[in-house]
Motif scaffolding. Structure first.
Motif, PDB file in Angstrom:
ATOM      1  N   GLU A 205       0.829  -1.205   0.000  1.00  0.00           N
ATOM      2  CA  GLU A 205       0.000   0.000   0.000  1.00  0.00           C
ATOM      3  C   GLU A 205       0.867   1.261   0.000  1.00  0.00           C
ATOM      4  O   GLU A 205       0.561   2.243  -0.693  1.00  0.00           O
ATOM      5  CB  GLU A 205      -0.913  -0.011   1.231  1.00  0.00           C
ATOM      6  CG  GLU A 205      -1.988  -1.075   1.195  1.00  0.00           C
ATOM      7  CD  GLU A 205      -3.016  -0.811   0.105  1.00  0.00           C
ATOM      8  OE1 GLU A 205      -3.656   0.253   0.132  1.00  0.00           O
ATOM      9  OE2 GLU A 205      -3.150  -1.667  -0.794  1.00  0.00           O
ATOM     10  N   GLY A 214      -3.837   5.735   9.666  1.00  0.00           N
ATOM     11  CA  GLY A 214      -4.905   4.770   9.426  1.00  0.00           C
ATOM     12  C   GLY A 214      -4.449   3.507   8.720  1.00  0.00           C
ATOM     13  O   GLY A 214      -5.189   2.519   8.659  1.00  0.00           O
ATOM     14  N   PRO A 218      -3.064  -0.253  11.082  1.00  0.00           N
ATOM     15  CA  PRO A 218      -4.279  -0.157  10.287  1.00  0.00           C
ATOM     16  C   PRO A 218      -5.517   0.101  11.149  1.00  0.00           C
ATOM     17  O   PRO A 218      -5.673  -0.473  12.224  1.00  0.00           O
ATOM     18  CB  PRO A 218      -4.367  -1.526   9.607  1.00  0.00           C
ATOM     19  CG  PRO A 218      -3.645  -2.450  10.536  1.00  0.00           C
ATOM     20  CD  PRO A 218      -2.546  -1.633  11.147  1.00  0.00           C
ATOM     21  N   ASN A 219      -6.401   0.977  10.632  1.00  0.00           N
ATOM     22  CA  ASN A 219      -7.691   1.162  11.292  1.00  0.00           C
ATOM     23  C   ASN A 219      -8.638   0.051  10.846  1.00  0.00           C
ATOM     24  O   ASN A 219      -8.252  -0.850  10.078  1.00  0.00           O
ATOM     25  CB  ASN A 219      -8.255   2.553  10.986  1.00  0.00           C
ATOM     26  CG  ASN A 219      -8.360   2.824   9.490  1.00  0.00           C
ATOM     27  OD1 ASN A 219      -8.423   1.880   8.679  1.00  0.00           O
ATOM     28  ND2 ASN A 219      -8.384   4.096   9.118  1.00  0.00           N
ATOM     29  N   ALA A 220      -9.877   0.121  11.299  1.00  0.00           N
ATOM     30  CA  ALA A 220     -10.835  -0.946  11.001  1.00  0.00           C
ATOM     31  C   ALA A 220     -11.047  -1.103   9.503  1.00  0.00           C
ATOM     32  O   ALA A 220     -11.138  -2.224   8.987  1.00  0.00           O
ATOM     33  CB  ALA A 220     -12.159  -0.671  11.706  1.00  0.00           C
ATOM     34  N   GLU A 221     -11.111   0.022   8.795  1.00  0.00           N
ATOM     35  CA  GLU A 221     -11.337  -0.044   7.349  1.00  0.00           C
ATOM     36  C   GLU A 221     -10.183  -0.762   6.643  1.00  0.00           C
ATOM     37  O   GLU A 221     -10.394  -1.636   5.794  1.00  0.00           O
ATOM     38  CB  GLU A 221     -11.494   1.367   6.782  1.00  0.00           C
ATOM     39  CG  GLU A 221     -11.664   1.400   5.270  1.00  0.00           C
ATOM     40  CD  GLU A 221     -11.688   2.815   4.723  1.00  0.00           C
ATOM     41  OE1 GLU A 221     -11.658   2.952   3.477  1.00  0.00           O
ATOM     42  OE2 GLU A 221     -11.724   3.770   5.527  1.00  0.00           O
ATOM     43  N   ASN A 222      -8.963  -0.399   7.000  1.00  0.00           N
ATOM     44  CA  ASN A 222      -7.812  -1.022   6.343  1.00  0.00           C
ATOM     45  C   ASN A 222      -7.615  -2.474   6.779  1.00  0.00           C
ATOM     46  O   ASN A 222      -7.146  -3.299   5.990  1.00  0.00           O
ATOM     47  CB  ASN A 222      -6.553  -0.196   6.597  1.00  0.00           C
ATOM     48  CG  ASN A 222      -6.459   0.996   5.665  1.00  0.00           C
ATOM     49  OD1 ASN A 222      -6.669   0.853   4.463  1.00  0.00           O
ATOM     50  ND2 ASN A 222      -6.169   2.167   6.219  1.00  0.00           N
ATOM     51  N   LYS A 223      -7.972  -2.794   8.007  1.00  0.00           N
ATOM     52  CA  LYS A 223      -7.923  -4.199   8.425  1.00  0.00           C
ATOM     53  C   LYS A 223      -8.872  -5.032   7.570  1.00  0.00           C
ATOM     54  O   LYS A 223      -8.546  -6.142   7.154  1.00  0.00           O
ATOM     55  CB  LYS A 223      -8.305  -4.330   9.900  1.00  0.00           C
ATOM     56  CG  LYS A 223      -7.203  -3.919  10.866  1.00  0.00           C
ATOM     57  CD  LYS A 223      -7.661  -4.111  12.304  1.00  0.00           C
ATOM     58  CE  LYS A 223      -6.568  -3.688  13.287  1.00  0.00           C
ATOM     59  NZ  LYS A 223      -7.021  -3.819  14.700  1.00  0.00           N
ATOM     60  N   ALA A 224     -10.072  -4.466   7.307  1.00  0.00           N
ATOM     61  CA  ALA A 224     -11.042  -5.175   6.475  1.00  0.00           C
ATOM     62  C   ALA A 224     -10.520  -5.333   5.052  1.00  0.00           C
ATOM     63  O   ALA A 224     -10.687  -6.390   4.427  1.00  0.00           O
ATOM     64  CB  ALA A 224     -12.371  -4.430   6.483  1.00  0.00           C
ATOM     65  N   ARG A 225      -9.873  -4.297   4.527  1.00  0.00           N
ATOM     66  CA  ARG A 225      -9.295  -4.374   3.180  1.00  0.00           C
ATOM     67  C   ARG A 225      -8.200  -5.430   3.113  1.00  0.00           C
ATOM     68  O   ARG A 225      -8.089  -6.177   2.137  1.00  0.00           O
ATOM     69  CB  ARG A 225      -8.743  -3.005   2.763  1.00  0.00           C
ATOM     70  CG  ARG A 225      -9.792  -1.954   2.516  1.00  0.00           C
ATOM     71  CD  ARG A 225      -9.170  -0.634   2.114  1.00  0.00           C
ATOM     72  NE  ARG A 225      -8.356  -0.794   0.914  1.00  0.00           N
ATOM     73  CZ  ARG A 225      -7.079  -0.429   0.820  1.00  0.00           C
ATOM     74  NH1 ARG A 225      -6.462   0.096   1.870  1.00  0.00           N
ATOM     75  NH2 ARG A 225      -6.412  -0.606  -0.293  1.00  0.00           N
TER      76      ARG A 225
END
Length: 237
Positions: A205, A214, A218-225
């Motif tokens: 990334e 983020g 990683p934040n929640a969004e990036n963990k999900a990605r």
């Protein structure tokens, strides 16, 4: 998991990743201060600790005659199993070489995987010529008895300020040497590959131009990605 399977997992894990996973479990003091590779390192060394311990020299004990004693580095080397990593507590003494080329050559014949010490080596050209991977604090010409007394093996030691017990797992690479307590080895083997995969994804990334906030951590969004990307990669394989 067998030792062979565990060792293969750890050979794919950097010492940096291992220290991060151990830190998350509350273990901060696992990286040995002082030991650095004496030779170019192009792989990772993994094995169970075979410990050796020196104390300050005492004139009646630290003599050339002590090299023939049943309690000697020579006797300890003959007790080393194939695949072990010798970890030597030399108290950080840097003016007396703990091992030279002859002892290292014998360790190679014994099948020892690597040598790690917070002390120093002597006969460095010969040591390097044996092919034994050595992580040490430097080199010195005087022999061990000039400043140290060897007192035993396969007992708890301190190496580079870190507590090492026989059969703890040792991992060493360009960043130095770390210990994984033997009771945590299987757990770290299960969890650390996830950390390594996450950091590889983050690096991809970053190369793609993503900003760090983020992303790392990683934040929640990036963990999900990340999890989505990993699932897709698994399906493709």
């Amino acid at each position: 998991m067998s030792d062979t399977e565990i060792f293969e997992i750890f050979r794919a894990l950097s010492t940096a990743t291992i220290t991060t996973v151990l830190l998350k479990k509350g273990l901060r003091n696992v990286w040995m201060r002082g030991p650095q590779p004496l030779q170019a390192v192009d792989q990772r060394y993994v094995g169970k600790a075979f410990t050796l311990r020196f104390v300050p020299a005492r004139e009646d004990l630290a003599t050339p005659a002590s090299w023939a004693s049943p309690l000697s580095t020579r006797a300890a080397i003959e007790d080393m199993p194939v695949g072990a990593i010798a970890v030597v507590d030399a108290m950080g003494v840097r003016d007396a070489g703990i091992f030279g080329d002859i002892l290292c050559a014998r360790m190679v014949k014994r099948g020892v995987a690597a040598l790690i010490t917070d002390g120093v080596m002597r006969d460095v050209a010969g040591v390097l010529g044996t092919g034994l991977p050595v992580f040490a604090s430097g080199v010195a010409a005087p022999p061990s008895v000039a400043g140290l007394t060897f007192v035993g093996w396969q007992e708890p030691i301190s190496c580079g300020g870190v507590a090492i017990f026989p059969s703890d797992l040792i991992v060493a690479d360009r960043d130095g040497a770390v210990v994984v307590p033997k009771d945590l080895v299987a757990e770290i083997a299960r969890e650390a590959p996830d950390q390594e995969a996450l950091e590889a994804w983050i690096m991809d990334e970053v190369h793609s131009g993503a900003p760090l906030p983020g992303l790392y951590p990683p934040n929640a969004e990036n963990k999900a990605r990340f999890e989505m990307s990993r699932a897709q990669r698994r399906r493709s394989h």
